[in-house]
Write an enzyme that holds these catalytic residues in place. Structure first.
Site, PDB file in Angstrom:
ATOM      1  CG  PHE A   5      -8.175  -5.634   4.293  1.00 23.80           C
ATOM      2  CD1 PHE A   5      -9.278  -5.065   3.669  1.00 23.80           C
ATOM      3  CD2 PHE A   5      -7.842  -6.941   3.971  1.00 23.80           C
ATOM      4  CE1 PHE A   5     -10.026  -5.772   2.741  1.00 23.80           C
ATOM      5  CE2 PHE A   5      -8.590  -7.651   3.038  1.00 23.80           C
ATOM      6  CZ  PHE A   5      -9.688  -7.062   2.423  1.00 23.80           C
ATOM      7  CG  PHE A  35      -4.819   3.993  11.388  1.00 21.82           C
ATOM      8  CD1 PHE A  35      -3.885   3.216  10.733  1.00 21.82           C
ATOM      9  CD2 PHE A  35      -4.378   5.073  12.131  1.00 21.82           C
ATOM     10  CE1 PHE A  35      -2.531   3.539  10.807  1.00 21.82           C
ATOM     11  CE2 PHE A  35      -3.030   5.393  12.216  1.00 21.82           C
ATOM     12  CZ  PHE A  35      -2.101   4.626  11.541  1.00 21.82           C
ATOM     13  CD  GLU A  74      -9.422   3.781   7.417  1.00 23.75           C
ATOM     14  OE1 GLU A  74      -8.500   3.189   7.987  1.00 23.75           O
ATOM     15  OE2 GLU A  74      -9.485   5.016   7.318  1.00 23.75           O
ATOM     16  CD  GLN A 132      -2.671  -1.169   2.605  1.00 24.02           C
ATOM     17  OE1 GLN A 132      -2.688  -2.201   3.246  1.00 24.02           O
ATOM     18  NE2 GLN A 132      -3.291  -0.078   3.014  1.00 24.02           N
ATOM     19  NE  ARG A 151      -7.473   7.703  11.836  1.00 17.35           N
ATOM     20  CZ  ARG A 151      -8.160   8.539  11.068  1.00 17.35           C
ATOM     21  NH1 ARG A 151      -9.488   8.576  11.154  1.00 17.35           N
ATOM     22  NH2 ARG A 151      -7.566   9.345  10.231  1.00 17.35           N
ATOM     23  CD  GLU A 185      -0.448   2.855   6.489  1.00 16.94           C
ATOM     24  OE1 GLU A 185      -0.082   3.997   6.817  1.00 16.94           O
ATOM     25  OE2 GLU A 185      -1.551   2.378   6.824  1.00 16.94           O
ATOM     26  NE  ARG A 244     -12.864  -1.407   5.133  1.00 16.69           N
ATOM     27  CZ  ARG A 244     -13.493  -2.123   4.205  1.00 16.69           C
ATOM     28  NH1 ARG A 244     -13.387  -3.437   4.203  1.00 16.69           N
ATOM     29  NH2 ARG A 244     -14.225  -1.542   3.280  1.00 16.69           N
TER      30      ARG A 244
END
Length: 842
Positions: free
Chosen positions: A266, A382, A776, A235, A348, A270, A380
């Site tokens: 997903f 985060f 998301e 990603q 988050r 990353e 997904r």
């Protein structure tokens, strides 16, 4: 609004765009749909292997924590087909590949930090030979017998990273400086409430395996310049490029990463795709041969990070009617052995611990705990789902405490005018839309009547109990790391009029390339069939951000739009500058156009346009119309550049972490879902009877793709909250490492009835064509299903006793929670009998 009722959304064929002036907003087929169903779509493992291609396998630790006392790789080296065995000594550059914080060695040097940590890399003539050889490594360890796995263990040790705290305390922003033994800073009410209600609770939130269909894989080739060309399932191509260069000790410009499509990411690709790309590249560099490296599923599941497990606490002070006056929330992320993205993920979780509710005077504390496991990573949402779940659990608890319908509790605490500022100081501007989404779904799903019917059912059915819950979603869109909110794109127009687009986003099945294709077609005013979106490559669009945070279309779509607008304006300027040629040609159709003039066909007066406009592949200019291909050819002959780059950075955002205040998100995506479930109180078996979802997509770029994302997000969230359980044994070994012992949702788990409706109100912020992100946010609609399970369990005690239900709500946990309800009932009955006996004796 658009609706799906238990069947796929009907998409328009791609060629239909030739007959529509608006391409954006149409349900065009996914650009790779036909290739994927026919098997023609190429993933990394499908590309022909270069001549002499070698294959890699990784030797991993068999303990979770300890040190390597002796490493003997002689049998590995002598195994059939083995070309080379690589250890950390062979790395010419950095062995450290941590992206933000250090602590992630590519190959272990001495200390073992988690089970299945890579120690050495085997390169052989085939995948099978490499894997067979890797098993022959002889390793002696000094093992630590009690690895840290649980929250209870981790909370007693030094935290992995310092905590962060946000909220208001007597109207002031407050922070915490200590992180060992930290307790929550409890808000003090400015105005003491009359008869306040105080409740508290805890919730353990399980992690989740990404379980992408395409595992971690890379194919690296050496270039003639001594660099690397690599196909990687990632990603974040730019991060892979940079880390490969650092490991090999070569300049960034010698590494090219190509990523056409992923079989799912997903968040698991990353940061954690980089290690395998680095190893494949290292193998190619040292052997001077192409090297492919594919992780077997069991190794993939054991050695890559998961969604963070959390342990959360809450305390609420409310009025006697249930309006929240103050909230005290603590979220504890179990991060693994290293930081990876944990700092931002726990942030988050904190940002979303309010979900859609005004918490009054709030204190939110986030801790990052260290465990002796693989380093957990993006997934997904985060961290948002883990934070959001705790306030929804509090809403259920509060409803039982006050004997009110949980939906009424939610409605009265929604963000609203005058109470619309989050604990971190951001204004929630769409409060009216938030309320409308919930009440519209309440009506369309017939919530009130079904609630009465379920109460009646539960009174007459002692074993099977039903539950119902309607919950909101408010999810912030943007990377919380501000610098990542940027994107680039490159567009070429060829002389036949066809267009090629490259952008920094990656296609992992979510339809990003399709949306980019529609955006560019709409901007130019041409059919989508004339546009090709190519693979994501670091030599075309440099310094890209990861495709994550639901921002793929927002960022890359706007960058592609800006590139297309630059070209379009250039072409229209060219056409206007030659307007006199068009006029003279219109006056005399028999004359040949002068050199540099556009050939055209006359239009009737009704078709004339006062300003240049390109529509359906035709330029309308005064009384003339010019075919797109003709325009492009003439522009080329007149030396007009037909290539442009586009760039976009998200405006308005910025979060001051030192002050715990700011605007971390460009906007909020909102939505609501209502779930009905039935449980068997004697076995713990659960079925999802019906799910209704109303989700805010702004002005949808592609309704069919958006509905698919909503449906898939909900199902993945359902797995997280009901069936997908990560299990480590007391030695720190992951035992849920295959499809045999890790259960993702199957078709049997799909709701019996599924209704999805799009709430299409243009985004008030200037996003691409006023759309909203949809990757998301739908994941969190599954929270309504967990709340419905909670509601069904509480029905045993007629909603008198608060269930103890951690996630995932597996059959075992549901059964245990049911038994607790029965035990409470038995205790209440016994207590009542004792009181009656005492009264009679008195």
């Amino acid at each position: 609004m658009r609706k799906l009722i238990s069947q796929p959304y009907t998409a328009q064929p791609a060629h239909s765009s030739q007959h529509r002036s608006d391409v954006v907003g149409q349900s065009l087929l996914h650009e790779s749909a036909k290739k994927q169903v026919s098997g023609e779509a190429l993933f990394v493992d499908d590309y022909p292997e270069p001549h002499g291609c070698l294959h890699g396998a990784v030797i991993t630790s068999t303990i979770a924590k300890g040190t390597i006392k002796h490493l003997d790789l002689s049998e590995v080296q002598q195994s059939p087909g083995v070309i080379r065995v690589i250890t950390h000594h062979d790395i010419p550059g950095h062995n450290e590949i941590g992206t933000i914080h250090k602590g992630d060695p590519l190959l272990c040097q001495h200390d073992i930090r988690y089970f299945c940590q890579p120690i050495a890399f085997v390169i052989a003539e085939s995948h099978q030979l490499a894997c067979q050889a890797a098993r022959k490594a002889l390793i002696e360890y000094e093992e630590v017998s009690d690895p840290v796995i649980s929250y209870q263990q981790a909370s007693q040790q030094a935290h992995l990273l310092p905590p962060h705290q946000m909220g208001t305390y007597r109207g002031q922003t407050f922070l915490t400086n200590s992180y060992r033994g930290q307790t929550l800073l409890k808000p003090t009410l400015l105005k003491p409430a009359t008869n306040p209600v105080n409740i508290s609770g805890t919730l353990a939130v399980g992690g989740q395996e990404h379980f992408y269909l395409e595992g971690q894989i890379s194919l690296a080739e050496l270039t003639e310049d001594g660099g690397i060309f690599i196909r990687a399932s990632t990603q974040h191509p730019t991060e892979v490029q940079n880390l490969i260069a650092e490991v090999l000790n070569i300049p960034f410009n010698l590494v090219t990463v190509d990523m056409r499509r992923m079989g799912g990411g997903f968040g698991g690709k990353e940061t954690q795709a980089a290690a395998w790309a680095c190893l494949a590249s290292l193998g190619a560099k040292l052997t001077r041969k192409a090297v492919k490296f594919r992780l077997p599923r069991a190794v993939d599941m054991s050695t890559t990070g998961k969604r963070h497990p959390f342990f959360n606490r809450y305390e609420l002070t409310t009025t006697d009617d249930g309006e929240i006056l103050a909230a005290n929330i603590e979220v504890n992320g179990l991060c693994g052995h290293s930081a990876d993205l944990s700092d931002a993920i726990v942030d988050r979780a904190m940002f979303h611990a309010d979900n859609a509710y005004f918490l009054g005077q709030a204190s939110i504390l986030g801790n990052r705990l260290k465990t002796d496991t693989v380093s957990h990573t993006a997934f997904r949402g985060f961290g948002g789902p883990q934070g959001m779940l705790v306030i929804e659990k509090a809403m259920q608890d509060l409803a039982i405490t006050l004997q009110q319908d949980p939906f009424d509790i939610r409605l009265k605490n929604l963000y609203r005018p005058g109470k619309s500022v989050t604990p971190y100081g951001m204004e929630v501007e769409q409060t009216a839309e938030l309320y409308e989404v919930l009440t519209r779904l309440e009506t369309s799903c017939n919530y009130r009547q079904r609630r009465q019917e379920i109460h009646a059912w539960n009174r007459h059915h002692p074993v099977l109990k039903k539950g119902l819950a309607l919950t909101p979603v408010k999810f912030g869109i943007s990377f919380t790391a501000t610098h990542l909110n940027q994107a680039g794109a490159l567009i070429h127009i060829y002389t036949d009029g066809t267009v090629q687009v490259s952008h920094g986003g990656t296609e992992m099945g979510q339809g990003l390339h399709t949306k980019i294709q529609q955006i560019v077609a709409q901007t130019f005013g041409i059919p989508t069939d004339w546009i090709l979106v190519t693979s994501t490559r670091t030599d075309k669009v440099p310094n890209t951000s990861p495709t994550a945070a639901s921002s793929g279309a927002d960022l890359n779509g706007m960058a592609a739009h800006n590139a297309a607008m630059a070209l379009k304006e250039r072409l229209l300027d060219f056409a206007v500058n030659h307007h006199e040629c068009l006029s003279s040609q219109h006056a005399s159709q028999t004359q040949r156009p002068a050199h540099g003039c556009l050939s055209s066909q006359p239009l009737s007066s009704q078709s004339s346009s006062p300003t240049p406009e390109i529509k359906d592949g035709i330029l309308y200019l005064d009384t003339a119309k010019i075919e797109w291909a003709t325009l492009i050819q003439q522009a080329y002959l007149n030396r007009v550049s037909l290539s442009a780059t586009g760039y976009y950075s998200t405006p308005k955002i910025g979060y001051d972490r030192s002050q715990a205040c700011g605007r971390p998100f460009f906007y909020f995506a909102i939505g609501a879902s209502c779930s009905e479930v039935m449980i068997d109180t004697l076995t713990g078996e659960m079925t999802v009877e019906r799910v209704d979802i109303l989700h805010d997509v702004g002005s949808s770029l592609n309704p069919a793709i958006d509905i698919g994302q909503i449906e898939g997000g909900y199902i993945q969230g359902l797995g997280w909250l009901t069936t997908e359980e990560l299990v480590w044994n007391d030695r720190g070994h992951l035992v849920s490492h295959s499809p045999m012992n890790y259960k993702i949702p199957s078709i049997c788990d799909y709701p019996k009835q599924m209704n999805i409706e799009l709430y299409e109100v243009p985004n008030p912020e200037h996003s691409i064509y006023r759309s909203k992100a949809v990757g998301e946010p739908p994941f969190m609609h599954a929270i309504s299903t967990w709340c419905a399970i909670y509601d069904a369990i509480a029905a045993i005690s007629e909603h008198q006793f608060i269930p103890d239900l951690d996630t995932p709500a597996t059959g075992e946990r549901i059964l245990t929670a049911c038994q607790q309800q029965y035990q409470w009932l038995a205790h209440q009955t016994q207590t009542t009998m004792v009181h009656r006996q005492a009264d009679s004796e008195g």
